[in-house]
Design a protein around this motif. Structure first.
Motif, PDB file in Angstrom:
ATOM      1  N   ILE A 120       0.870  -1.123  -0.073  1.00 51.99           N
ATOM      2  CA  ILE A 120      -0.051   0.051  -0.014  1.00 51.99           C
ATOM      3  C   ILE A 120       0.993   1.332  -0.130  1.00 51.99           C
ATOM      4  N   GLY A 121       2.092   1.417   0.684  1.00 53.52           N
ATOM      5  CA  GLY A 121       2.890   2.478   0.746  1.00 53.52           C
ATOM      6  C   GLY A 121       3.497   2.372   2.168  1.00 53.52           C
ATOM      7  N   HIS A 122       4.230   3.686   2.454  1.00 57.13           N
ATOM      8  CA  HIS A 122       5.025   3.777   3.783  1.00 57.13           C
ATOM      9  C   HIS A 122       4.497   4.813   4.621  1.00 57.13           C
ATOM     10  N   ARG A 123       4.903   4.775   5.759  1.00 50.84           N
ATOM     11  CA  ARG A 123       4.619   5.747   6.721  1.00 50.84           C
ATOM     12  C   ARG A 123       5.909   6.221   7.508  1.00 50.84           C
ATOM     13  N   LYS A 124       6.307   7.226   7.507  1.00 47.64           N
ATOM     14  CA  LYS A 124       7.701   7.871   7.965  1.00 47.64           C
ATOM     15  C   LYS A 124       7.321   8.124   9.375  1.00 47.64           C
ATOM     16  N   VAL A 125       8.503   7.943  10.136  1.00 47.04           N
ATOM     17  CA  VAL A 125       8.213   8.037  11.644  1.00 47.04           C
ATOM     18  C   VAL A 125       9.657   8.478  12.232  1.00 47.04           C
ATOM     19  N   ASP A 126       9.693   9.239  13.374  1.00 46.02           N
ATOM     20  CA  ASP A 126      10.831   9.423  13.931  1.00 46.02           C
ATOM     21  C   ASP A 126      11.466   8.029  14.816  1.00 46.02           C
ATOM     22  N   GLN A 127      12.795   7.837  14.600  1.00 49.73           N
ATOM     23  CA  GLN A 127      13.303   6.827  15.333  1.00 49.73           C
ATOM     24  C   GLN A 127      13.057   6.672  16.828  1.00 49.73           C
ATOM     25  N   TYR A 128      12.511   5.580  17.443  1.00 52.73           N
ATOM     26  CA  TYR A 128      12.170   5.640  18.961  1.00 52.73           C
ATOM     27  C   TYR A 128      13.300   4.964  19.770  1.00 52.73           C
ATOM     28  N   CYS A 129      14.179   4.426  19.228  1.00 55.36           N
ATOM     29  CA  CYS A 129      15.254   4.020  20.392  1.00 55.36           C
ATOM     30  C   CYS A 129      16.544   4.426  19.710  1.00 55.36           C
ATOM     31  N   ILE A 130      16.957   5.624  20.520  1.00 55.52           N
ATOM     32  CA  ILE A 130      18.157   6.234  20.189  1.00 55.52           C
ATOM     33  C   ILE A 130      18.933   6.571  21.772  1.00 55.52           C
ATOM     34  N   GLY A 131      19.884   6.172  21.720  1.00 57.89           N
ATOM     35  CA  GLY A 131      20.570   5.707  23.086  1.00 57.89           C
ATOM     36  C   GLY A 131      20.608   7.055  23.802  1.00 57.89           C
ATOM     37  N   ASN A 132      20.940   8.273  23.036  1.00 62.56           N
ATOM     38  CA  ASN A 132      20.818   9.511  23.740  1.00 62.56           C
ATOM     39  C   ASN A 132      19.767  10.374  23.950  1.00 62.56           C
ATOM     40  N   ASN A 133      18.640   9.648  23.319  1.00 60.38           N
ATOM     41  CA  ASN A 133      17.217  10.479  23.553  1.00 60.38           C
ATOM     42  C   ASN A 133      16.825  10.724  24.937  1.00 60.38           C
TER      43      ASN A 133
END
Length: 502
Positions: free
Chosen positions: A410-423
């Motif tokens: 169908i398509g793609h959905r962009k997201v912000d990466q959830y697991c980032i060490g220094n978040n």
């Protein structure tokens, strides 16, 4: 002079005698293409949905000037974190473009395609564009060459494109009605003067349609890009799709308008909204019929490098390329081995697909005489056509629809990466909430791993997390989950009624 629109029974054939209605780039349609067309499509990540899981592309930014102005465009430089057409970090000379292409191809052997797509219009910069193509044809003959254009000067360059064995051309066609075009294009630069309004749109439309016809007559595959602008050309694009199909376009790519204010475009500043995921899918479905629709486009930067959905451009800046010692003759041998391995894997998958053809839903009392509604599922993948990414590492999810007719992308959905060490905690919470919102409408998300916190929040949102199909082929896993939903009664008549009531 008004545009002369063809009737359906006047439609010319596409390249090599493959009619527009018969051609396709989906998995099932690929097997029906003539060998000459299949060869052009099967390893091109933009022309084949399956190929984009395996093969990479790159763009070289050698074309700074443009001969039209679009309300959705703002060409920008040094925007490394911004992913949209017209954005570049480095403008290249043809010599630099050739060096960069060979460096990327040597280091990313699955790269098959080199395209020139900006940051302006390649055919408004013909000397720089064709010098790059001439050099690459001679020095890197194993790379497919592509160009993307607004089409204004396309007719005068078709012969030159054919001379350099350019088999793929993309034309951005947003309308065939000058009234609509005047709302999208404030001006064009034509015959040494600036022309505005409907007169400008009329000239652009005529040139685009003429160029499309000339390319098809030369046997060149044409992809048509259209930007979906709600309230401007949304309904009109159904007509556009019909006309370009009749004239022999191979593929139609309806893309969502990118109109965030921070990008500085006219539409962004004026508050023009982009389409929702549902609006985009509905229009793509309405345009499809027997027209091939591209649904895996990532609206790449004009200097994008790598697989669709990723950008490795920072690895190949000019200073880093200068330090590389590239033996391209040796690299071509390595690339041939890699490509052969991928092609063998794809051939094996096609044979398996053919063996399983017709096995859509489980037989027996569970499924007997029942028609089950389609289900959307999101998939976390880093490529290779398998489920191989942690939920928290995803920067996009691929969305598939499972139904009694099989699985379709169908398509793609962009997201912000959830697991980032220094978040910080707040940033992680915001990214996770954004990911869940982006998956609206999906009933399951398939990934290689997922943590307890997102698992619970997904369930609260009515999305079933699933980590049981790590490293499994995507389409097979999606169908397996769909079959499990049927077998477990989640899609029985009672749940269908509840779903309809909701």
């Amino acid at each position: 002079m008004e545009l002369n629109v063809l009737n359906a029974d006047q439609a010319p054939a596409t390249a090599e005698g493959c009619s527009a209605s018969a051609c396709g780039s989906s998995n099932d349609q690929m097997s029906h293409l003539p060998d000459s067309i299949r060869e052009k499509v099967q390893n091109h990540p933009c022309y084949s949905e399956e190929a984009h899981h395996y093969f990479a592309r790159m763009h070289v930014a050698v074309a700074p000037a443009c001969n039209i102005q679009c309300h959705y465009c703002n060409r920008k430089y040094d925007c490394a974190n911004e992913s949209r057409p017209g954005v570049v970090s480095e403008l290249l000379t043809p010599d630099q473009a050739v060096k960069k292409t060979k460096a990327v191809a040597a280091n990313i052997p699955q790269m098959t395609v080199l395209g020139i797509a900006g940051p302006g219009d390649p055919l408004a910069n013909p000397e720089r564009t064709f010098e790059t193509f001439r050099r690459l044809s001679a020095e890197a003959p194993d790379i497919k060459l592509c160009v993307s254009t607004n089409g204004l000067t396309l007719p005068m360059h078709v012969e030159e494109l054919a001379k350099h064995n350019i088999d793929h051309v993309t034309i951005t066609i947003n309308c065939i009605d000058p009234e609509v075009g005047a709302k999208i294009y404030p001006w064009i630069y034509w015959n040494n003067r600036r022309i505005r309004g409907k007169a400008a749109a009329r000239i652009l439309i005529q040139q685009q349609q003429k160029g499309l016809e000339m390319l098809v007559a030369k046997g060149i595959l044409v992809k048509v890009n259209s930007v979906l602008i709600p309230g401007v050309n949304d309904e009109h694009l159904k007509v556009v799709s019909k006309i370009v199909k009749e004239k022999g376009a191979f593929l139609h790519n309806v893309m969502p308008l990118i109109a965030e204010e921070e990008h500085g475009t006219f539409y962004g500043v004026m508050g023009q909204r982009g389409p929702t995921d549902e609006e985009l899918q509905d229009l793509q479905d309405a345009c499809s019929g027997d027209m091939n629709m591209m649904r895996h486009c990532r609206q790449c930067r004009a200097d994008a490098v790598g697989m669709l959905g990723e950008d490795r451009g920072s690895e190949f800046t000019l200073d880093k390329i200068e330090a590389m010692d590239i033996d391209y003759d040796a690299a071509m041998k390595t690339r041939a081995i890699v490509h052969k391995g991928i092609e063998e894997e794809l051939a094996e998958k096609q044979l398996k697909r053919e063996r399983l053809a017709g096995v859509k839903v489980p037989s027996g009392p569970v499924a007997a005489n029942k028609s089950f509604r389609p289900v959307l599922m999101a998939v976390a993948t880093s490529g290779g056509g398998v489920i191989n990414q942690h939920f928290g590492h995803a920067t996009e999810f691929l969305v598939y629809e499972a139904s009694g007719n099989g699985v379709r992308f169908i398509g793609h959905r962009k997201v912000d990466q959830y697991c980032i060490g220094n978040n910080t905690c707040g940033e992680k919470e915001s990214a996770l909430a954004g990911s869940i919102r982006a998956l609206s409408g999906c009933e399951a998300v398939l990934c290689s791993k997922i943590g307890y916190e997102p698992w619970g929040l997904l369930e609260d949102a009515g999305i079933a997390p699933n980590g049981e199909y790590a490293m499994e082929p995507i389409e097979e896993a999606v169908m397996s989950v769909y079959q499990e939903m049927i077998s477990s009664g989640k899609l029985d008549a009672e749940s269908e009624l509840k779903k309809a009531e909701v």
